[in-house]
Design a protein around this motif. Structure first.
Motif, PDB file in Angstrom:
ATOM      1  N   TRP A 139      20.943 -26.565   1.752  1.00 50.05           N
ATOM      2  CA  TRP A 139      20.544 -26.989   0.413  1.00 50.05           C
ATOM      3  C   TRP A 139      19.247 -27.803   0.450  1.00 50.05           C
ATOM      4  CZ3 TRP A 139      23.305 -26.603  -4.450  1.00 50.05           C
ATOM      5  CH2 TRP A 139      24.415 -25.778  -4.383  1.00 50.05           C
ATOM      6  N   TRP A 140      18.435 -27.614   1.455  1.00 47.81           N
ATOM      7  CA  TRP A 140      17.186 -28.366   1.592  1.00 47.81           C
ATOM      8  C   TRP A 140      16.276 -28.187   0.378  1.00 47.81           C
ATOM      9  CZ3 TRP A 140      12.793 -25.578   1.037  1.00 47.81           C
ATOM     10  CH2 TRP A 140      12.891 -24.197   1.202  1.00 47.81           C
ATOM     11  N   TRP A 141      16.404 -27.021  -0.281  1.00 43.12           N
ATOM     12  CA  TRP A 141      15.536 -26.713  -1.417  1.00 43.12           C
ATOM     13  C   TRP A 141      15.730 -27.655  -2.598  1.00 43.12           C
ATOM     14  CZ3 TRP A 141      18.269 -25.725  -5.810  1.00 43.12           C
ATOM     15  CH2 TRP A 141      19.615 -25.338  -5.643  1.00 43.12           C
ATOM     16  N   THR A 142      16.792 -28.448  -2.585  1.00 42.43           N
ATOM     17  CA  THR A 142      16.994 -29.400  -3.674  1.00 42.43           C
ATOM     18  C   THR A 142      15.969 -30.533  -3.638  1.00 42.43           C
ATOM     19  OG1 THR A 142      18.631 -30.620  -2.347  1.00 42.43           O
ATOM     20  CG2 THR A 142      19.463 -28.919  -3.833  1.00 42.43           C
ATOM     21  N   LEU A 143      15.068 -30.487  -2.653  1.00 42.50           N
ATOM     22  CA  LEU A 143      13.969 -31.457  -2.644  1.00 42.50           C
ATOM     23  C   LEU A 143      13.104 -31.302  -3.884  1.00 42.50           C
ATOM     24  CD1 LEU A 143      11.023 -30.004  -1.795  1.00 42.50           C
ATOM     25  CD2 LEU A 143      12.066 -30.000   0.444  1.00 42.50           C
ATOM     26  N   VAL A 144      13.308 -30.214  -4.650  1.00 45.38           N
ATOM     27  CA  VAL A 144      12.606 -30.058  -5.921  1.00 45.38           C
ATOM     28  C   VAL A 144      12.885 -31.256  -6.828  1.00 45.38           C
ATOM     29  CG1 VAL A 144      14.492 -28.755  -7.020  1.00 45.38           C
ATOM     30  CG2 VAL A 144      12.165 -28.473  -7.847  1.00 45.38           C
ATOM     31  N   GLY A 145      14.042 -31.894  -6.667  1.00 45.67           N
ATOM     32  CA  GLY A 145      14.398 -33.061  -7.467  1.00 45.67           C
ATOM     33  C   GLY A 145      13.512 -34.264  -7.204  1.00 45.67           C
ATOM     34  N   PRO A 146      13.490 -34.780  -5.968  1.00 42.26           N
ATOM     35  CA  PRO A 146      12.617 -35.927  -5.708  1.00 42.26           C
ATOM     36  C   PRO A 146      11.144 -35.612  -5.896  1.00 42.26           C
ATOM     37  CG  PRO A 146      13.672 -35.149  -3.682  1.00 42.26           C
ATOM     38  CD  PRO A 146      14.374 -34.485  -4.824  1.00 42.26           C
ATOM     39  N   VAL A 147      10.745 -34.368  -5.645  1.00 39.74           N
ATOM     40  CA  VAL A 147       9.353 -33.982  -5.892  1.00 39.74           C
ATOM     41  C   VAL A 147       9.041 -34.090  -7.387  1.00 39.74           C
ATOM     42  CG1 VAL A 147       7.723 -32.055  -5.884  1.00 39.74           C
ATOM     43  CG2 VAL A 147       9.093 -32.543  -3.849  1.00 39.74           C
TER      44      VAL A 147
END
Length: 292
Positions: free
Chosen positions: A244-252
């Motif tokens: 689920w690394w792609w959830t970095l869209v949140g902090p970005v």
């Protein structure tokens, strides 16, 4: 009765009732959601419905600031429901993540309530948007720019909380790092707000620039703390479920929001109201402190 005659206590009561109604509307979505819906989808739809209800009441009371506590009120509710329905997940990680989110939410909501004087007070940024909206109807600006946009950004930030709560990997070293980052972010925000309140309360500081304590290292330590909190939650998600690394869209998305909107607005206002702020901007970085 006009909102200007409503006391602060009664105004806070209106907010509590509004958010209880929003919670009820969101729970209605949860009950009516098809079993095939993933908890992420159910939470998203419930989040939108709750936002629409708060928006409607903000139009009734002609005060967009009715939405302001939503930023910190919604995440612990969503996270608690996800814990209840996840069916999996490491118990220790779930407890730590939920506790950190609740502590952050209580502190941030309390900080908002401390500074809000009542239904007659509207955030200056909303007044600015209303005055410069041109021919765009106010309800469109209020719904899209003030309420739906933050709801969507916060939901993006919450995406990593789902794997953090449902992921089955045992609590490990990355969780320790995530705990330190998230707890440190909450502490930084609390310290920044406390120092700001103390500075603003002193009459001799009127018109002056706060450049002591954590404000000496960064112009917006409260924003830095908020951004760091969402990166810490992402680290929890990464520790629990690396796919689920792609959830970095949140902090970005959080970084983009604060860098592109919140910080420029605050800096422009300070430039107009405080002499020497241009020099302060050159000397003190907006977010990340200099190494020296």
């Amino acid at each position: 009765m006009g909102v200007r005659t409503v006391s602060r206590t009664a105004s806070l009561g209106v907010v509590v009732v509004a958010y209880l109604l929003a919670l009820g509307a969101a729970w209605g979505v949860v009950i009516a959601a098809p079993p095939s819906w993933h908890p992420l989808l159910t939470a998203f739809v419930a989040d939108l419905v709750a936002t629409l209800l708060v928006f409607a009441l903000s139009m009734v009371f002609d005060n967009a600031s009715l939405y302001d506590p939503y930023w910190s009120v919604a995440p612990p509710v969503v996270a608690a429901w996800w814990v209840a329905v996840s069916g999996t997940g490491d118990g220790l990680r779930q407890a730590v993540v939920l506790l950190l989110i609740v502590v952050w939410a209580v502190r941030l909501t309390g900080n908002w309530a401390y500074g809000w004087r009542g239904l007659h007070q509207v955030d200056w940024r909303y007044d600015q948007l209303r005055a410069t909206r041109g021919r765009v109807p106010w309800w469109v600006v209020n719904l899209g720019g003030i309420q739906l946009m933050p709801t969507l950004v916060v939901y993006l930030g919450l995406l990593s909380v789902w794997p953090a709560l449902a992921g089955s990997r045992p609590f490990g070293w990355l969780d320790v790092v995530a705990t330190a980052v998230t707890a440190g972010a909450i502490a930084l925000e609390a310290m920044a707000d406390l120092q700001l309140h103390r500075f603003a309360a002193a009459a001799e500081n009127r018109g002056r620039i706060l450049a002591t304590g954590v404000w000496r290292r960064t112009r917006h330590p409260n924003y830095l703390g908020e951004i760091a909190l969402w990166w810490g939650l992402w680290l929890f998600g990464l520790a629990a479920a690396p796919t689920w690394w792609w959830t970095l869209v949140g902090p970005v998305a959080m970084v983009v929001l604060f860098k592109a909107a919140s910080i420029p607005l605050m800096d422009r206002r300070s430039l107009a109201r405080r002499g020497g702020y241009a020099d302060h901007m050159r000397e003190v970085p907006a977010l990340l402190p200099r190494l020296r």
